[in-house]
Motif scaffolding. Structure first.
Motif, PDB file in Angstrom:
ATOM      1  N   LYS A 255     -15.749 -11.931   0.465  1.00  0.00           N
ATOM      2  CA  LYS A 255     -16.523 -11.032  -0.398  1.00  0.00           C
ATOM      3  C   LYS A 255     -15.711 -10.713  -1.647  1.00  0.00           C
ATOM      4  N   PHE A 256     -16.341 -10.834  -2.820  1.00  0.00           N
ATOM      5  CA  PHE A 256     -15.702 -10.492  -4.083  1.00  0.00           C
ATOM      6  C   PHE A 256     -16.207  -9.136  -4.556  1.00  0.00           C
ATOM      7  N   VAL A 257     -15.282  -8.270  -4.964  1.00  0.00           N
ATOM      8  CA  VAL A 257     -15.657  -6.959  -5.500  1.00  0.00           C
ATOM      9  C   VAL A 257     -14.993  -6.806  -6.861  1.00  0.00           C
ATOM     10  N   ILE A 258     -15.795  -6.528  -7.900  1.00  0.00           N
ATOM     11  CA  ILE A 258     -15.272  -6.375  -9.252  1.00  0.00           C
ATOM     12  C   ILE A 258     -15.144  -4.883  -9.570  1.00  0.00           C
ATOM     13  N   TYR A 259     -13.938  -4.450  -9.927  1.00  0.00           N
ATOM     14  CA  TYR A 259     -13.679  -3.059 -10.272  1.00  0.00           C
ATOM     15  C   TYR A 259     -13.581  -2.907 -11.792  1.00  0.00           C
ATOM     16  N   ASP A 260     -13.904  -1.722 -12.292  1.00  0.00           N
ATOM     17  CA  ASP A 260     -13.974  -1.502 -13.735  1.00  0.00           C
ATOM     18  C   ASP A 260     -12.651  -1.764 -14.443  1.00  0.00           C
ATOM     19  N   ASN A 261     -11.558  -1.391 -13.802  1.00  0.00           N
ATOM     20  CA  ASN A 261     -10.242  -1.547 -14.425  1.00  0.00           C
ATOM     21  C   ASN A 261      -9.175  -1.586 -13.340  1.00  0.00           C
ATOM     22  N   GLU A 262      -7.922  -1.737 -13.770  1.00  0.00           N
ATOM     23  CA  GLU A 262      -6.836  -1.857 -12.802  1.00  0.00           C
ATOM     24  C   GLU A 262      -6.664  -0.581 -11.983  1.00  0.00           C
ATOM     25  N   GLN A 263      -6.864   0.583 -12.597  1.00  0.00           N
ATOM     26  CA  GLN A 263      -6.698   1.834 -11.864  1.00  0.00           C
ATOM     27  C   GLN A 263      -7.711   1.942 -10.726  1.00  0.00           C
ATOM     28  N   ALA A 264      -8.946   1.534 -10.996  1.00  0.00           N
ATOM     29  CA  ALA A 264      -9.973   1.556  -9.950  1.00  0.00           C
ATOM     30  C   ALA A 264      -9.624   0.568  -8.844  1.00  0.00           C
ATOM     31  N   LEU A 265      -9.083  -0.576  -9.229  1.00  0.00           N
ATOM     32  CA  LEU A 265      -8.656  -1.565  -8.236  1.00  0.00           C
ATOM     33  C   LEU A 265      -7.526  -1.011  -7.379  1.00  0.00           C
ATOM     34  N   LEU A 266      -6.562  -0.353  -8.009  1.00  0.00           N
ATOM     35  CA  LEU A 266      -5.445   0.226  -7.264  1.00  0.00           C
ATOM     36  C   LEU A 266      -5.919   1.264  -6.254  1.00  0.00           C
ATOM     37  N   GLN A 267      -6.880   2.078  -6.646  1.00  0.00           N
ATOM     38  CA  GLN A 267      -7.408   3.086  -5.728  1.00  0.00           C
ATOM     39  C   GLN A 267      -8.041   2.416  -4.509  1.00  0.00           C
ATOM     40  N   ALA A 268      -8.741   1.294  -4.736  1.00  0.00           N
ATOM     41  CA  ALA A 268      -9.346   0.554  -3.625  1.00  0.00           C
ATOM     42  C   ALA A 268      -8.269  -0.065  -2.738  1.00  0.00           C
ATOM     43  N   ILE A 269      -7.175  -0.499  -3.349  1.00  0.00           N
ATOM     44  CA  ILE A 269      -6.057  -1.067  -2.592  1.00  0.00           C
ATOM     45  C   ILE A 269      -5.415   0.008  -1.729  1.00  0.00           C
ATOM     46  N   TYR A 270      -5.168   1.197  -2.323  1.00  0.00           N
ATOM     47  CA  TYR A 270      -4.569   2.295  -1.570  1.00  0.00           C
ATOM     48  C   TYR A 270      -5.443   2.673  -0.369  1.00  0.00           C
ATOM     49  N   ALA A 271      -6.764   2.584  -0.556  1.00  0.00           N
ATOM     50  CA  ALA A 271      -7.703   2.950   0.508  1.00  0.00           C
ATOM     51  C   ALA A 271      -7.900   1.822   1.518  1.00  0.00           C
ATOM     52  N   LYS A 272      -7.185   0.723   1.322  1.00  0.00           N
ATOM     53  CA  LYS A 272      -7.249  -0.451   2.211  1.00  0.00           C
ATOM     54  C   LYS A 272      -8.643  -1.071   2.234  1.00  0.00           C
ATOM     55  N   ASN A 273      -9.325  -1.013   1.079  1.00  0.00           N
ATOM     56  CA  ASN A 273     -10.649  -1.631   0.972  1.00  0.00           C
ATOM     57  C   ASN A 273     -10.583  -3.052   0.432  1.00  0.00           C
ATOM     58  N   VAL A 274      -9.378  -3.480   0.044  1.00  0.00           N
ATOM     59  CA  VAL A 274      -9.200  -4.798  -0.559  1.00  0.00           C
ATOM     60  C   VAL A 274      -8.112  -5.552   0.202  1.00  0.00           C
ATOM     61  N   ASP A 275      -8.351  -6.833   0.456  1.00  0.00           N
ATOM     62  CA  ASP A 275      -7.390  -7.652   1.204  1.00  0.00           C
ATOM     63  C   ASP A 275      -6.581  -8.572   0.296  1.00  0.00           C
ATOM     64  N   VAL A 276      -7.171  -8.993  -0.811  1.00  0.00           N
ATOM     65  CA  VAL A 276      -6.512  -9.902  -1.752  1.00  0.00           C
ATOM     66  C   VAL A 276      -6.696  -9.347  -3.157  1.00  0.00           C
TER      67      VAL A 276
ATOM     68  N   TYR B 232       5.001  -1.134  -5.164  1.00  0.00           N
ATOM     69  CA  TYR B 232       5.247  -1.755  -3.857  1.00  0.00           C
ATOM     70  C   TYR B 232       5.400  -0.736  -2.726  1.00  0.00           C
ATOM     71  N   ALA B 233       6.159   0.305  -2.959  1.00  0.00           N
ATOM     72  CA  ALA B 233       6.407   1.300  -1.905  1.00  0.00           C
ATOM     73  C   ALA B 233       5.141   2.064  -1.531  1.00  0.00           C
ATOM     74  N   LYS B 234       4.161   2.126  -2.443  1.00  0.00           N
ATOM     75  CA  LYS B 234       2.933   2.883  -2.189  1.00  0.00           C
ATOM     76  C   LYS B 234       1.785   2.005  -1.718  1.00  0.00           C
ATOM     77  N   LEU B 235       1.923   0.697  -1.895  1.00  0.00           N
ATOM     78  CA  LEU B 235       0.843  -0.204  -1.501  1.00  0.00           C
ATOM     79  C   LEU B 235       0.776  -0.319   0.013  1.00  0.00           C
TER      80      LEU B 235
END
Length: 259
Positions: free
Chosen positions: A62-83, A95-98
């Protein structure tokens, strides 16, 4: 309550409870079997979604397009993104926060500091899509930061004089219209990083699942392991500048098994 109806009511509650549990388990299992690739609009052009990843069923992509890098980072922190893809500076800083994850491939990339003229500006207004990487390209410069969601919006602001300079990836820069003041490649930076969460890296060890090789097929040209010298140089710069407090080894940041 009618004693005769009690067993029926109990049975109904039991059925409803079981249905909820089963539904939750199915959703959980589906999420575990779906590889979610998070991208920004700019990164979206890097991947050819028409190419099929030969993942064995029941794995899905599944591909998910986020508005910007900050939105992508928030999704990464929430473990909603795998790649996901980050520039090397952002990856090591974050790295320490991911959530547990490591880089697997280097994505060729360069970033330019551009302007409409070479006239020196004491305190430039600088447009950018990400705030982490430009800090290093503009090291020693006093500037005002303007964050944009889209590279076209940033270029329009530069052309109209709303900002004095901009930091963008080279592929978005029209050299006939803008002057290149400096390049990040001059500092030894030549690639972004493709990063995968650890649970999926562990799945790669399972029989008949060539996840890492399949991800590579989504790109128009074959990608290689992240450049070790660049990674160590960026890490050293961040550590020396006290932006990070821990030194990392290449093996801490990069997953090399099977690559």
């Amino acid at each position: 309550m009618n004693p005769k109806k009690t067993p029926i009511l109990f049975f109904v509650i039991l059925v409803l409870t079981s249905a909820v549990i089963i539904t939750n388990l199915l959703v959980y299992n589906q999420n575990r079997q779906t590889l979610t690739i998070g991208l920004t609009p700019q990164q979206n052009t890097l991947i050819d979604k028409t190419k099929k990843m030969n993942l064995d069923a029941p794995y899905k992509v599944k591909f998910v397009i986020y508005d910007n890098e900050q939105a992508l980072l928030q999704a990464i922190y929430a473990k909603n993104v795998d790649v996901f893809i980050l520039d090397t500076y952002s990856y090591i800083e974050q790295y320490a926060k991911l959530p547990s994850s490591r880089a697997i491939l280097g994505v060729p990339s360069d970033y330019y500091l551009i302007a409409t003229s070479e006239s020196p500006i004491i305190h430039p207004r600088v447009g950018m899509l990400s705030s982490s990487l430009p800090e290093h390209l503009l090291s020693g410069t006093v500037y005002s930061k303007y964050i944009y969601n889209d590279y076209n919006e940033c270029l329009q602001a530069l052309s109209s004089g709303l900002i004095d300079q901009a930091v963008l990836q080279e592929k978005y820069v029209d050299l006939k219209k803008f002057m290149v003041l400096t390049k990040l490649s001059s500092l030894g930076y030549k690639e972004d990083l493709l990063i995968v969460s650890t649970p999926w890296l562990e799945k790669n060890d399972e029989e008949d699942l060539s996840l890492l090789q399949n991800i590579n097929t989504l790109f128009n040209s074959e990608l290689l392991k992240p450049n070790e010298a660049q990674l160590v140089d960026v890490m050293t710069e961040l550590f020396t500048s006290e932006i990070i407090t821990t030194r990392y080894y290449y093996k801490d940041l990069v997953y090399t098994t099977g690559l």
